[in-house]
Design a protein around this motif. Structure first.
Motif, PDB file in Angstrom:
ATOM      1  N   GLY A 107      10.998  10.059  18.651  1.00  0.00           N
ATOM      2  CA  GLY A 107      10.774  10.925  17.741  1.00  0.00           C
ATOM      3  C   GLY A 107      10.327  10.927  16.397  1.00  0.00           C
ATOM      4  O   GLY A 107       9.891  11.920  15.777  1.00  0.00           O
ATOM      5  N   GLY A 108      10.153   9.592  15.704  1.00  0.00           N
ATOM      6  CA  GLY A 108       9.672   9.380  14.567  1.00  0.00           C
ATOM      7  C   GLY A 108       8.405   9.624  14.370  1.00  0.00           C
ATOM      8  O   GLY A 108       7.490   9.132  15.227  1.00  0.00           O
ATOM      9  N   ASN A 109       7.720  10.248  13.394  1.00  0.00           N
ATOM     10  CA  ASN A 109       6.341  10.362  13.110  1.00  0.00           C
ATOM     11  C   ASN A 109       6.235   9.819  11.657  1.00  0.00           C
ATOM     12  O   ASN A 109       5.840  10.526  10.719  1.00  0.00           O
ATOM     13  CB  ASN A 109       6.093  11.844  13.294  1.00  0.00           C
ATOM     14  CG  ASN A 109       4.461  11.970  13.073  1.00  0.00           C
ATOM     15  OD1 ASN A 109       3.873  11.073  13.225  1.00  0.00           O
ATOM     16  ND2 ASN A 109       3.869  13.438  12.910  1.00  0.00           N
ATOM     17  N   TRP A 110       5.563   8.367  11.505  1.00  0.00           N
ATOM     18  CA  TRP A 110       5.522   7.770  10.423  1.00  0.00           C
ATOM     19  C   TRP A 110       4.286   7.336  10.240  1.00  0.00           C
ATOM     20  O   TRP A 110       3.984   6.505   9.378  1.00  0.00           O
ATOM     21  CB  TRP A 110       6.330   6.656  10.279  1.00  0.00           C
ATOM     22  CG  TRP A 110       7.815   7.102  10.792  1.00  0.00           C
ATOM     23  CD1 TRP A 110       8.380   6.684  11.926  1.00  0.00           C
ATOM     24  CD2 TRP A 110       8.746   7.910   9.972  1.00  0.00           C
ATOM     25  NE1 TRP A 110       9.753   7.392  11.906  1.00  0.00           N
ATOM     26  CE2 TRP A 110       9.930   7.783  10.821  1.00  0.00           C
ATOM     27  CE3 TRP A 110       8.811   8.537   8.799  1.00  0.00           C
ATOM     28  CZ2 TRP A 110      11.070   8.817  10.610  1.00  0.00           C
ATOM     29  CZ3 TRP A 110      10.013   9.178   8.372  1.00  0.00           C
ATOM     30  CH2 TRP A 110      11.061   9.425   9.335  1.00  0.00           C
ATOM     31  N   HIS A 111       3.087   7.945  10.924  1.00  0.00           N
ATOM     32  CA  HIS A 111       1.806   7.518  10.813  1.00  0.00           C
ATOM     33  C   HIS A 111       1.350   7.900   9.512  1.00  0.00           C
ATOM     34  O   HIS A 111       1.340   9.055   9.022  1.00  0.00           O
ATOM     35  CB  HIS A 111       0.928   7.998  11.927  1.00  0.00           C
ATOM     36  CG  HIS A 111       1.627   7.220  13.484  1.00  0.00           C
ATOM     37  ND1 HIS A 111       1.398   6.175  13.825  1.00  0.00           N
ATOM     38  CD2 HIS A 111       2.354   8.029  14.291  1.00  0.00           C
ATOM     39  CE1 HIS A 111       1.867   5.828  14.843  1.00  0.00           C
ATOM     40  NE2 HIS A 111       2.637   6.982  15.221  1.00  0.00           N
ATOM     41  N   SER A 146       0.806  -1.150  -0.043  1.00  0.00           N
ATOM     42  CA  SER A 146       0.027   0.040  -0.130  1.00  0.00           C
ATOM     43  C   SER A 146       1.045   1.192  -0.138  1.00  0.00           C
ATOM     44  O   SER A 146       2.309   1.078   0.362  1.00  0.00           O
ATOM     45  CB  SER A 146      -0.927  -0.096   1.223  1.00  0.00           C
ATOM     46  OG  SER A 146       0.131   0.304   2.358  1.00  0.00           O
ATOM     47  N   ASP A 147       0.339   2.457  -0.250  1.00  0.00           N
ATOM     48  CA  ASP A 147       1.115   3.633  -0.319  1.00  0.00           C
ATOM     49  C   ASP A 147       1.713   3.870   1.165  1.00  0.00           C
ATOM     50  O   ASP A 147       3.016   4.239   1.247  1.00  0.00           O
ATOM     51  CB  ASP A 147       0.121   4.772  -0.809  1.00  0.00           C
ATOM     52  CG  ASP A 147       0.089   4.672  -2.192  1.00  0.00           C
ATOM     53  OD1 ASP A 147       0.598   4.201  -2.883  1.00  0.00           O
ATOM     54  OD2 ASP A 147      -1.033   5.479  -2.532  1.00  0.00           O
ATOM     55  N   PRO A 148       0.797   3.548   2.126  1.00  0.00           N
ATOM     56  CA  PRO A 148       1.695   3.963   3.600  1.00  0.00           C
ATOM     57  C   PRO A 148       2.858   2.854   3.870  1.00  0.00           C
ATOM     58  O   PRO A 148       3.747   3.366   4.446  1.00  0.00           O
ATOM     59  CB  PRO A 148       0.619   3.807   4.433  1.00  0.00           C
ATOM     60  CG  PRO A 148      -0.829   4.129   3.819  1.00  0.00           C
ATOM     61  CD  PRO A 148      -0.520   3.429   2.266  1.00  0.00           C
ATOM     62  N   GLU A 149       2.623   1.687   3.376  1.00  0.00           N
ATOM     63  CA  GLU A 149       3.658   0.592   3.487  1.00  0.00           C
ATOM     64  C   GLU A 149       4.972   1.044   2.752  1.00  0.00           C
ATOM     65  O   GLU A 149       6.077   1.098   3.195  1.00  0.00           O
ATOM     66  CB  GLU A 149       3.323  -0.612   3.112  1.00  0.00           C
ATOM     67  CG  GLU A 149       2.232  -1.277   3.901  1.00  0.00           C
ATOM     68  CD  GLU A 149       1.500  -2.425   3.527  1.00  0.00           C
ATOM     69  OE1 GLU A 149       0.790  -3.322   4.444  1.00  0.00           O
ATOM     70  OE2 GLU A 149       1.694  -2.557   2.372  1.00  0.00           O
ATOM     71  N   GLU A 203      11.513 -18.466  14.199  1.00  0.00           N
ATOM     72  CA  GLU A 203      10.391 -17.219  14.384  1.00  0.00           C
ATOM     73  C   GLU A 203       9.772 -17.055  13.154  1.00  0.00           C
ATOM     74  O   GLU A 203      10.125 -17.204  11.836  1.00  0.00           O
ATOM     75  CB  GLU A 203      11.297 -16.307  14.545  1.00  0.00           C
ATOM     76  CG  GLU A 203      10.391 -14.864  15.060  1.00  0.00           C
ATOM     77  CD  GLU A 203      11.084 -13.710  15.329  1.00  0.00           C
ATOM     78  OE1 GLU A 203      10.469 -12.621  15.290  1.00  0.00           O
ATOM     79  OE2 GLU A 203      12.469 -13.679  15.426  1.00  0.00           O
ATOM     80  N   LYS A 204       8.452 -16.827  13.031  1.00  0.00           N
ATOM     81  CA  LYS A 204       7.476 -16.757  12.021  1.00  0.00           C
ATOM     82  C   LYS A 204       6.885 -15.538  12.164  1.00  0.00           C
ATOM     83  O   LYS A 204       6.362 -15.407  13.340  1.00  0.00           O
ATOM     84  CB  LYS A 204       6.561 -17.962  11.965  1.00  0.00           C
ATOM     85  CG  LYS A 204       7.362 -19.192  11.399  1.00  0.00           C
ATOM     86  CD  LYS A 204       6.315 -20.294  11.291  1.00  0.00           C
ATOM     87  CE  LYS A 204       6.924 -21.539  10.850  1.00  0.00           C
ATOM     88  NZ  LYS A 204       7.696 -22.619  10.750  1.00  0.00           N
ATOM     89  N   VAL A 205       6.752 -14.420  11.427  1.00  0.00           N
ATOM     90  CA  VAL A 205       6.171 -13.362  11.488  1.00  0.00           C
ATOM     91  C   VAL A 205       5.425 -13.160   9.949  1.00  0.00           C
ATOM     92  O   VAL A 205       5.814 -13.147   8.793  1.00  0.00           O
ATOM     93  CB  VAL A 205       7.127 -12.246  11.622  1.00  0.00           C
ATOM     94  CG1 VAL A 205       6.606 -10.945  11.931  1.00  0.00           C
ATOM     95  CG2 VAL A 205       8.020 -12.520  12.634  1.00  0.00           C
ATOM     96  N   THR A 206       3.978 -12.502  10.163  1.00  0.00           N
ATOM     97  CA  THR A 206       3.399 -12.388   8.855  1.00  0.00           C
ATOM     98  C   THR A 206       3.888 -10.844   8.540  1.00  0.00           C
ATOM     99  O   THR A 206       4.397 -10.162   9.190  1.00  0.00           O
ATOM    100  CB  THR A 206       1.765 -12.190   9.400  1.00  0.00           C
ATOM    101  OG1 THR A 206       1.479 -11.119  10.298  1.00  0.00           O
ATOM    102  CG2 THR A 206       1.181 -13.177  10.062  1.00  0.00           C
ATOM    103  N   LEU A 207       3.492 -10.821   7.275  1.00  0.00           N
ATOM    104  CA  LEU A 207       3.857  -9.553   6.391  1.00  0.00           C
ATOM    105  C   LEU A 207       3.215  -8.221   7.229  1.00  0.00           C
ATOM    106  O   LEU A 207       3.812  -7.331   7.479  1.00  0.00           O
ATOM    107  CB  LEU A 207       3.254  -9.496   4.978  1.00  0.00           C
ATOM    108  CG  LEU A 207       3.568  -8.388   4.262  1.00  0.00           C
ATOM    109  CD1 LEU A 207       5.168  -8.128   4.106  1.00  0.00           C
ATOM    110  CD2 LEU A 207       3.111  -8.469   2.856  1.00  0.00           C
ATOM    111  N   GLU A 208       1.927  -8.373   7.593  1.00  0.00           N
ATOM    112  CA  GLU A 208       1.024  -7.262   8.455  1.00  0.00           C
ATOM    113  C   GLU A 208       1.993  -6.940   9.884  1.00  0.00           C
ATOM    114  O   GLU A 208       2.095  -5.894  10.165  1.00  0.00           O
ATOM    115  CB  GLU A 208      -0.184  -7.723   8.663  1.00  0.00           C
ATOM    116  CG  GLU A 208      -0.793  -6.761   9.360  1.00  0.00           C
ATOM    117  CD  GLU A 208      -2.382  -7.270   9.675  1.00  0.00           C
ATOM    118  OE1 GLU A 208      -3.170  -6.420  10.281  1.00  0.00           O
ATOM    119  OE2 GLU A 208      -2.946  -8.139   9.201  1.00  0.00           O
TER     120      GLU A 208
END
Length: 149
Positions: free
Chosen positions: A145-149, A69-72, A126-131
């Motif tokens: 201090g990062g603002n990536w929302h 997605s664009d945010p990703e 370890e297994k992790v989903t893409l989400e």
């Protein structure tokens, strides 16, 4: 994904070993030019104890931006920028040659870069989903201090 929104398939995986980690060697350079993407694994990263030993700054895919997605995509671009900046200032920080406040991006990379490095490490079982991966990266990037929302 194709134009109709259907998922594509991986048609082949190739492994190219280069002498002395020279990624500009003619065969490696030619392969990078014709394939959709490449994953660069480095001995130095493995020696530091991070697995998988993938250099995310040297690894690229032409198709991934169309799958995210664009945010990703924005999150990935910003994480790559921070990792790149962290790589540039890391030695200066270790030697005491960088003072906080000199450059905002460097300051943020000093705070977040090591956390991104740690985040990139994955245990053998370890297994992790893409989400979960995107959510975890967002969490790491939002600290200090990062603002990536």
């Amino acid at each position: 994904m194709d134009a109709d929104g259907n998922a594509g398939q991986i048609t082949a995986l190739f492994s190219v070993l280069v002498e002395g980690d020279d990624h500009n060697e003619p065969v490696a350079d030619a392969v990078r030019g014709i394939l959709d993407g490449h994953v660069v694994m480095e001995r130095k990263i493995a020696e530091a104890g991070r697995y998988p030993a993938i250099n995310v700054l040297k690894s690229l895919s032409r198709s991934v931006p169309g799958c995210n997605s664009d945010p990703e995509n924005k999150l990935v671009i910003e994480a790559r920028k921070l990792l790149s900046t962290w790589g540039e200032v890391r030695d200066m920080v270790r030697l005491g040659g960088y003072q906080m406040g000199m450059d905002p991006m460097s300051d943020l990379s000093i705070a977040v870069g090591p956390k991104i490095d740690a985040f990139l490490s994955q245990g053998k079982t370890e297994k992790v989903t893409l989400e979960d991966s995107f959510n975890g990266l967002l969490k790491v990037m939002s600290e200090d201090g990062g603002n990536w929302h």
